[in-house]
Write a protein that holds these residues in place. Sequence first.
Motif, PDB file in Angstrom:
ATOM      1  N   HIS A 283       0.827  -1.209   0.000  1.00 37.76           N
ATOM      2  CA  HIS A 283       0.000   0.000   0.000  1.00 37.76           C
ATOM      3  C   HIS A 283       0.866   1.265   0.000  1.00 37.76           C
ATOM      4  O   HIS A 283       0.529   2.251  -0.655  1.00 37.76           O
ATOM      5  N   PRO A 347     -13.996   1.270  -1.432  1.00 33.28           N
ATOM      6  CA  PRO A 347     -13.285   2.546  -1.322  1.00 33.28           C
ATOM      7  C   PRO A 347     -13.094   3.240  -2.663  1.00 33.28           C
ATOM      8  O   PRO A 347     -12.995   4.473  -2.715  1.00 33.28           O
ATOM      9  N   TYR A 352     -11.602   6.929  -3.309  1.00 33.51           N
ATOM     10  CA  TYR A 352     -10.199   6.721  -2.963  1.00 33.51           C
ATOM     11  C   TYR A 352      -9.448   6.142  -4.163  1.00 33.51           C
ATOM     12  O   TYR A 352     -10.048   5.634  -5.105  1.00 33.51           O
ATOM     13  N   ASP A 353      -8.104   6.195  -4.106  1.00 37.42           N
ATOM     14  CA  ASP A 353      -7.317   5.745  -5.256  1.00 37.42           C
ATOM     15  C   ASP A 353      -7.143   4.229  -5.263  1.00 37.42           C
ATOM     16  O   ASP A 353      -7.673   3.520  -4.400  1.00 37.42           O
ATOM     17  N   THR A 355      -4.778   2.330  -4.509  1.00 41.42           N
ATOM     18  CA  THR A 355      -4.060   1.647  -3.423  1.00 41.42           C
ATOM     19  C   THR A 355      -5.023   1.194  -2.324  1.00 41.42           C
ATOM     20  O   THR A 355      -4.659   0.362  -1.487  1.00 41.42           O
ATOM     21  N   SER A 356      -6.229   1.726  -2.326  1.00 39.98           N
ATOM     22  CA  SER A 356      -7.172   1.417  -1.244  1.00 39.98           C
ATOM     23  C   SER A 356      -7.619  -0.050  -1.215  1.00 39.98           C
ATOM     24  O   SER A 356      -7.779  -0.607  -0.121  1.00 39.98           O
ATOM     25  N   TRP A 359      -5.183  -1.993   0.872  1.00 36.45           N
ATOM     26  CA  TRP A 359      -5.379  -1.795   2.314  1.00 36.45           C
ATOM     27  C   TRP A 359      -6.516  -2.678   2.827  1.00 36.45           C
ATOM     28  O   TRP A 359      -6.405  -3.296   3.892  1.00 36.45           O
TER      29      TRP A 359
END
Length: 387
Positions: A283, A347, A352-353, A355-356, A359
Motif C-alpha cells: 500500500h 473505497p 479513494y485511489d 491503493t485502497s 489496504w
Amino acid sequence: MKKSLLALTLGGLGIGITEFVMMGLLPDIAADLHISIPQAGHLISAYALGVVIGAPLLVAIAGSFPPKKILLALMIMFTAFNAFSAFAPDYISMLVARLLAGLPHGAFFGVGSVVASRLAEKGKEAQSVSMMFAGLTIANIIGVPLGTYIGHAYSWRYTFVIIVAVGLITLLSLKLWMPAMPATKDRDLKKELSFFKLPEAWLIIAMIAIGTGGLFSWFSYIAPLLTDVSGFKSETITYILVLAGLGMFVGNFIGGIMADKISPAKASLVLLFAMSVALFIMHYTSTNQVFTLVMTFIAGALAFAVAAPIQMLMINTAKGSEMIAGAVSQASFNIGNALGAFLGGLPLIAGYDYTSPVWVGSLLAFAGGVIAWTLIARTRKQVLVAA
C-alpha cells in the motif's frame, strides 16, 4: 513426481485457466456478444456461483463411487461445459455455460485433495496436495497469459478450445495413471454432513472466505494499480502478472512444506499474517516500480502458499467427511473471491485511489489470521480439557 499426481496437476491447470483467463478476455467477449463489460463481468460471478453450488452437491451425490470414477466424471463435465462456452452464440447461453463449467471445480479439488493425501508418503501429505494446486499456479504463469493473447489476437473462442484440449489430456492421464481406489464402504451421508455442526468447521470456512478475500481484494484491481499508481505501461501488465504467477508457483510448494513441518493450522496462521503485512507494505510502496515488482512476487507467493495448508486443515478436521469438507473449502475460496472483489471496490466507489483495495486486502488477511489463531486456541483448549 508420481504420474498420478501429474494427472491432478493437469486438472488444476485446466481449471486455473478457465477460472482466471476470463479477467483478461472480458473486453473481447463483450464486443463479440454485444454486451457491456459490466455484463460480461457477470460471467465471472456465474462461474464462482457454480463452484459454490457444485462443490458440496456433486461430492454428496457421487461420494459413494470410487475416487477415480468421480474424478473422471467431473473432468468430463468440465470439458463438455467449456466446449459449450466455446460455441455459445449469445450472452444468456454463455452465462449458463459458465455456471455449469464452475460446478465440477470445487468437487474436483475436494476429491483430488483426498486422493493426493492418500498417495503421499507419510508426513508429506500437504506437499502432495500442493502438487495438485501447482496446476493453478502454472495456469497463471503460462496458460492465462497465452489464453489472453490468443483471445486478443484471434478469438476468445479459441482460448476455450485450448481449455477443452487440456480437459481431454487430463481425462486420458486420469484414465491411464490414476490408480483404482476403493469406494467408501457403508457411507452415511447424514453422518458426513454432521461435520458442519462443529464450530471448527465454520471457523475454517470463515478463515478461508475472509482471509483469502485479501488476495482477491488486491488481485481484482491489480491492473489499474500498476498503471495508475505505479506508472507501468499497459502493455507490461501481462509480464507483471506472469511475475505474480511465478510467486504463486514458488509459494504453493513452500506452503505445502510448512504445513507438513509445523501443522496446517500454524502454517495458515503464519501465512495469513504474513500476507497482511505484505499487502500493508505494498500500500505504501506501490508508487515505486522496483518495490512494486518485488512485492507483487511476494504477495503472489504468500497468497498461494496458504492453499495447501487450509485444504489439509479442512481434511484433517473432517475425519470421515474429507471429500465434502475438501470441496467446501474450495467453495469458501470462491466466496473469498467475490467478497474480496466487492469489499475492495467499496473505497474506489467512495473516491479513494487504487491503493485502497490493497489496504482492504491487508485487513481481510489479518482477520483471517485472527480466525486461525482462534481455531488453534480452541483446539489447544479442547486437548487440555480432554487430558
